[in-house]
Design a protein around this motif. Sequence first.
Motif, PDB file in Angstrom:
ATOM      1  N   LYS A   2      30.922 -97.609  35.090  1.00 38.28           N
ATOM      2  CA  LYS A   2      32.169 -98.284  34.730  1.00 38.28           C
ATOM      3  C   LYS A   2      32.598 -97.836  33.336  1.00 38.28           C
ATOM      4  CE  LYS A   2      31.667-102.252  37.646  1.00 38.28           C
ATOM      5  NZ  LYS A   2      31.743-103.683  37.785  1.00 38.28           N
ATOM      6  N   GLN A   3      33.884 -97.929  33.099  1.00 38.34           N
ATOM      7  CA  GLN A   3      34.441 -97.438  31.838  1.00 38.34           C
ATOM      8  C   GLN A   3      35.381 -98.483  31.246  1.00 38.34           C
ATOM      9  OE1 GLN A   3      35.803 -93.357  32.107  1.00 38.34           O
ATOM     10  NE2 GLN A   3      37.606 -93.876  30.931  1.00 38.34           N
ATOM     11  N   PHE A   4      35.253 -98.692  29.949  1.00 45.60           N
ATOM     12  CA  PHE A   4      36.111 -99.617  29.217  1.00 45.60           C
ATOM     13  C   PHE A   4      36.506 -98.956  27.907  1.00 45.60           C
ATOM     14  CE2 PHE A   4      33.164-102.154  31.734  1.00 45.60           C
ATOM     15  CZ  PHE A   4      33.993-103.050  32.367  1.00 45.60           C
ATOM     16  N   ILE A  16      32.157-107.237  29.909  1.00 47.72           N
ATOM     17  CA  ILE A  16      31.576-105.916  29.668  1.00 47.72           C
ATOM     18  C   ILE A  16      30.058-106.007  29.518  1.00 47.72           C
ATOM     19  CG2 ILE A  16      31.522-103.948  28.088  1.00 47.72           C
ATOM     20  CD1 ILE A  16      34.549-104.450  27.632  1.00 47.72           C
ATOM     21  N   ALA A  19      28.591-106.455  32.930  1.00 45.76           N
ATOM     22  CA  ALA A  19      28.550-105.175  33.647  1.00 45.76           C
ATOM     23  C   ALA A  19      27.417-104.306  33.110  1.00 45.76           C
ATOM     24  CB  ALA A  19      29.893-104.455  33.522  1.00 45.76           C
ATOM     25  N   VAL A  25      27.498 -98.819  30.910  1.00 47.37           N
ATOM     26  CA  VAL A  25      28.956 -98.690  30.929  1.00 47.37           C
ATOM     27  C   VAL A  25      29.382 -97.776  29.791  1.00 47.37           C
ATOM     28  CG1 VAL A  25      29.352-100.943  32.004  1.00 47.37           C
ATOM     29  CG2 VAL A  25      29.354-100.770  29.549  1.00 47.37           C
TER      30      VAL A  25
END
Length: 86
Positions: A2-4, A16, A19, A25
Amino acid sequence: MKQFTTGDLNIQIGDITDAASREPVMLTRHKKPRFVLMSYEHYERIRAGGDPRRAYHISEMPGEHAALFDEALDQLARGEGYDNEP
């Protein structure tokens, strides 16, 4: 993975970190990867070399892995495999 964005981190810290407790992440800044956030347990496994996942070039694959790979290819060639799994 996953990307933030780093901006998301300021706004959604709980989401976040939740996750990151399940899988690493990626945090981006100016649309470029900058950081990876992961659980301490995951970090320790990586640091200790305890992560069993590894990629091999076919010529360097251990014999037991090559045998499993060949068997899986044979099953797929016979039309068995993914579609037949429950």
